[in-house]
Design a protein around this motif. Structure first.
Motif, short mmCIF file in Angstrom:
data_model
loop_
_atom_site.label_atom_id
_atom_site.label_comp_id
_atom_site.label_asym_id
_atom_site.label_seq_id
_atom_site.Cartn_x
_atom_site.Cartn_y
_atom_site.Cartn_z
N ALA A 38 -1.92 -3.43 -6.32
CA ALA A 38 -1.15 -2.25 -6.76
C ALA A 38 0.43 -2.32 -5.96
O ALA A 38 1.18 -2.15 -6.41
CB ALA A 38 -1.74 -0.96 -6.40
N CYS A 39 0.26 -2.94 -4.79
CA CYS A 39 1.52 -2.77 -4.04
C CYS A 39 2.25 -4.00 -4.15
O CYS A 39 3.42 -4.17 -3.51
CB CYS A 39 1.18 -2.45 -2.64
SG CYS A 39 0.54 -3.88 -1.43
N SER A 40 1.63 -4.99 -5.16
CA SER A 40 2.55 -6.29 -5.18
C SER A 40 2.57 -7.24 -4.10
O SER A 40 3.84 -7.73 -3.99
CB SER A 40 3.83 -5.95 -5.99
OG SER A 40 3.48 -5.37 -6.98
N CYS A 45 -2.13 -1.67 0.13
CA CYS A 45 -3.20 -1.10 -0.61
C CYS A 45 -4.41 -1.77 -0.50
O CYS A 45 -5.33 -0.87 -0.91
CB CYS A 45 -2.71 -1.13 -2.18
SG CYS A 45 -2.77 -2.68 -2.99
#
Lengths: 103, 362
Positions: A38-40, A45
């Motif tokens: 999700a947070c790349s 995350c």
């Protein structure tokens, strides 16, 4: 060409033959179940948590300090836990096998 | 810590580690509390229970799966290009004036147009949504557009087939839950959350980013020179803004919550804002550090109820920063009035009442 195998929480194997990039990006490209990222890759995350097969730990290395801080907040982790966004594929890791942790 | 909302005592969980544990423990801290998951309660502001947020697993899991395909669309490359175009179409006119209102001229229309893309409905629909204001259910003056929004949604369910079969409304019309179609109230509960949930939160975060760049030009310049930091900067802005201060959970039975006695059916609060400034986890939490890593914030919640709109919000913030550093050389602050959230026992700044800015083009 480096090969990586993901073992998903439901027991399926996803094999990527020409893996380039970090393990989270590769998993997202191949739609590997259980890897959200999700947070790349910002270590925010832990939605890309994997466990490295013990025989590969020497080559992947263990979690970095920043990574471990986040892993410590998760449940169901152990010394094989890594955030896949922090593991860059290389020829040295050809044949790597990781288990995707249930989220 | 114990405080009071809606004249009832509410125990607040404050620390990051404690919150993460509590957010995953839905048996002790339940979301099966219609109208009471938001704090204060929204019982007088809407007619339906919101889904999937006001339910617990396993029902929550099945409800959530219905809408996940819509809320995961931001991962598609074409979606990302379209978000960039929406942002550019709003940034460019702001560059052509000496002064603009960051909320009404920029953040509110951006949030609404981007929401039209997310819900996969024509962008023209967002023109009406913009008129509902920053917080559709509860404006600062006490007014509410909640009824109007619900009436709009009921109409949208009837006409949604004109927009195709892959928009939020059509998907809900055809969805199956436990082997049956969703009821009208369930469908409306999903739509209600889609409009109320990511509205003021996104707008406040966009304004925090703009105000920070106006006050800290060195960070703006650094991002222009090191665009690889955009993702981390986005996470940090989201942590710092934490636009949803907290969320409620109901204790089904009498419980001891970190030394505070909570009676059955009373609420507790998971204070995301407090957790995101937990000094035992975040060094100098009051400072925005655009390369903060790790950054285990809980601004999107944690556990099974992790914000459905998080991929969209993250993308919006990142692309917003990306467009700004490409088009704008400097952001100047002309005037601002912070929005203060006041309760019985604490207050915090959460966004802006007014934020007047000027963009200098490149």
């Amino acid at each position: 060409m480096a090969k990586v195998t993901y073992i998903t929480p439901s027991g399926n194997e996803v094999v990527v033959e020409d893996a380039i990039g970090n393990l989270m990006e590769i998993a997202r490209e191949y739609d590997v179940e259980g890897i959200e990222g999700a947070c790349s890759g910002c270590c925010s995350c832990a939605t890309c948590h994997v466990r490295v097969k013990p025989e590969w730990l020497d080559k992947t290395g263990r979690a970095t300090e920043a990574e471990q801080d986040l892993i410590d907040l998760e449940s169901d982790t152990d010394e094989r836990s890594r955030l896949s966004c922090q593991v860059e594929m290389s020829e040295e890791l050809d044949g790597l096998i990781v288990e995707v942790a249930p989220f | 810590m114990e405080t009071e909302f809606d004249h009832d005592p509410v125990a607040m969980i404050l620390g990051l580690k404690d919150i993460r544990k509590a957010a995953r423990n839905y048996e002790t801290f339940s979301s099966n509390a219609p109208f009471r998951v938001p704090i204060p309660s929204e019982e007088s502001l809407r007619s339906v229970r919101q889904f999937p947020i006001e339910s617990d697993p396993p029902e929550h899991t099945e409800y959530r799966e219905i809408v996940e395909p819509i809320f995961n669309r931001p991962n598609q490359p074409d979606y990302q290009k379209r978000i960039t175009k929406i942002i550019e179409a709003l940034v460019i006119p702001c560059m052509e004036t000496d002064s603009f209102d960051a909320i009404n001229d920029f953040a509110l229309p951006l949030q609404s147009r981007a929401l039209a893309l997310l819900l996969n409905v024509p962008e023209e629909e967002s023109e009406l949504w913009i008129k509902w204001g920053v917080h559709v259910l509860r404006e600062g003056d006490g007014s509410s557009k909640g009824r109007e929004m619900e009436d709009y949604c009921k109409h949208a369910f009837l006409k949604s087939s004109e927009w195709g079969d892959d928009n939020l409304f059509s998907i809900l019309n055809h969805a199956s839950f436990q082997g049956r179609f969703l009821t009208d109230d369930e469908k409306l509960g999903f739509a209600n959350l889609a409009f109320a949930g990511g509205r003021d939160t996104v707008i406040n975060t966009l304004c925090v980013v703009l105000a920070h760049f106006a006050d800290n030009n060195h960070d703006f310049v650094r991002l222009s020179e090191e665009p690889e930091l955009i993702n981390c900067a986005g996470e940090e802005f989201i942590r710092f803004a934490t636009p949803l201060t907290h969320i409620g959970r109901k204790c089904p039975i009498d419980s001891d919550v970190h030394g505070v006695e909570v009676k059955a059916n009373q609420l507790i609060s998971l204070s995301w804002a407090s957790a995101n400034f937990d000094e035992s986890v975040f060094l100098n939490p009051e400072i925005i550090k655009i390369d903060r890593k790790p950054n285990p914030h809980v601004a999107f919640g944690n556990g099974p109820h992790n914000c459905l709109g998080a991929p969209h919000a993250r993308l919006l913030i990142r692309k917003f920063i990306s467009v700004l550093i490409q088009k704008v050389s400097k952001v100047s602050l002309l005037a601002c009035e912070p929005k203060i959230e006041k309760t019985k026992d604490y207050q915090r700044v959460n966004g802006y009442e007014h934020l007047k800015l000027c963009f200098f083009g490149k």
